[in-house]
Design an enzyme around this catalytic site. Structure first.
Site, PDB file in Angstrom:
ATOM      1  CB  THR A 183       0.467   6.402   3.991  1.00  0.00           C
ATOM      2  OG1 THR A 183       1.315   7.349   3.302  1.00  0.00           O
ATOM      3  CG2 THR A 183       1.327   5.385   4.729  1.00  0.00           C
ATOM      4  CG  HIS A 203      -1.663  -1.080   1.623  1.00  0.00           C
ATOM      5  ND1 HIS A 203      -3.013  -1.097   1.369  1.00  0.00           N
ATOM      6  CD2 HIS A 203      -1.375  -2.263   2.211  1.00  0.00           C
ATOM      7  CE1 HIS A 203      -3.528  -2.258   1.782  1.00  0.00           C
ATOM      8  NE2 HIS A 203      -2.553  -2.976   2.290  1.00  0.00           N
ATOM      9  CG  HIS A 228      -5.146  -1.818  -1.100  1.00  0.00           C
ATOM     10  ND1 HIS A 228      -5.506  -0.741  -0.340  1.00  0.00           N
ATOM     11  CD2 HIS A 228      -6.089  -2.772  -0.875  1.00  0.00           C
ATOM     12  CE1 HIS A 228      -6.625  -1.053   0.316  1.00  0.00           C
ATOM     13  NE2 HIS A 228      -6.989  -2.257   0.015  1.00  0.00           N
ATOM     14  CG  ASP A 270      -3.177   1.702  -1.976  1.00  0.00           C
ATOM     15  OD1 ASP A 270      -4.309   1.439  -2.409  1.00  0.00           O
ATOM     16  OD2 ASP A 270      -2.739   1.275  -0.899  1.00  0.00           O
ATOM     17  CD  GLU A 325      -0.981   1.537   4.516  1.00  0.00           C
ATOM     18  OE1 GLU A 325      -0.535   2.373   3.708  1.00  0.00           O
ATOM     19  OE2 GLU A 325      -2.178   1.187   4.530  1.00  0.00           O
TER      20      GLU A 325
HETATM   21 ZN   LIG Z   1      -4.092   0.544   0.514  1.00  0.00          ZN
END
Ligand SMILES: [Zn+2]
Length: 253
Positions: free
Chosen positions: A35, A33, A141, A151, A99
């Site tokens: 953020t 991902h 993601h 993302d 993340e």
């Molecule tokens: Zn994400």
């Protein structure tokens, strides 16, 4: 069992309250991902705040510092409604979430700094080894939630990860011209395209209609595998890259 130190050597530890138990087996998937917030510290705070109801196992700052928020054997809350290789429920139970600090498309979407990518690669390597995660299950993601998420986006260097032994990737086709498929198209070629995407893992149904779901999935595919143009149009280079990717898939996966 509380962790006393991070499971990744050198990482800091800041536990998030947003965790619970995995259901159905250990992690066999890695989800990356960004953020999507301007300030990394604020993103980390958010992931560690009870009312946010979100978390991930690891957080990687722009300068390469790594923070662990959730023990790897616990379930973090990062995937949301998502689908991959036919699994449409609770991908959080089967995945490790990372993340990566970056303001994302809602911000100015800067390049990922080399120090950050080097840290992401080392961290992913450890996770992939520890949990025996196969290449096709190292995903964005956006791959698992294409209608909701973009993302970590088309600037994320999947090729560098692949060259370091992480994830699946092929050289994108540069073919131009020829027939392409787009929103509104119908028929057998659309079915064939949907079947290829579904075979790879994307959550598309084979309907023969190029609808908004297929368009979102093509966009996600492009962000990951043909980032030169992300437009949701299945042009010749997109389709050829998808062919190459399927042909390069090890049978054991
Ligand atoms: Zn994400």
């Amino acid at each position: 069992m509380m962790l006393e130190r991070s499971e990744f050597a050198g990482a800091e530890l800041r536990l998030s309250p947003n965790i619970d138990e995995r259901v159905g087996g250990p992690a066999d998937m890695l989800v990356l991902h960004y953020t999507g917030m301007d300030v990394a510290d604020e993103a980390l705070d958010w992931l560690c705040t009870e009312r946010s109801k979100v978390s991930a196992h690891y957080f990687v700052y722009e300068d390469g510092r790594i923070v662990q928020m959730v023990p790897e054997h616990k379930r973090a809350w990062h995937a949301g409604v998502s689908s991959w290789q036919g699994q449409q429920q609770d991908l959080n139970s089967r995945s490790i979430g990372i993340e990566i600090a970056n303001p994302g498309h809602q911000g100015d979407y800067p390049d990922f700094p080399p120090e950050q990518i080097a840290a992401v690669i080392e961290l992913c390597r450890k996770c992939v080894e520890r949990w025996a995660i196969v290449p096709r299950r190292v995903v964005a993601h956006s791959d698992i939630a294409p209608q909701r998420k973009e993302d970590p986006g088309e600037k994320f260097p999947w090729q560098s990860l692949f060259e370091s032994g992480i994830g699946h990737w092929v050289e994108p086709s540069t073919a131009t011209g020829g027939r392409f498929l787009q929103r509104g198209d119908q028929g057998q070629p659309v079915e064939a395209l949907q079947a290829m995407l579904a075979t790879y893992g994307y959550g598309v149904e084979i309907t023969g209609s190029f609808d908004e779901v297929l368009e979102a999935n093509i966009r996600a595919f492009q962000r990951h595998f043909r980032p030169a143009r992300v437009d949701g149009v299945a042009d010749v280079s997109t389709i050829e890259t998808l062919h190459r990717l399927l042909s390069a898939l090890p049978e054991s996966q």
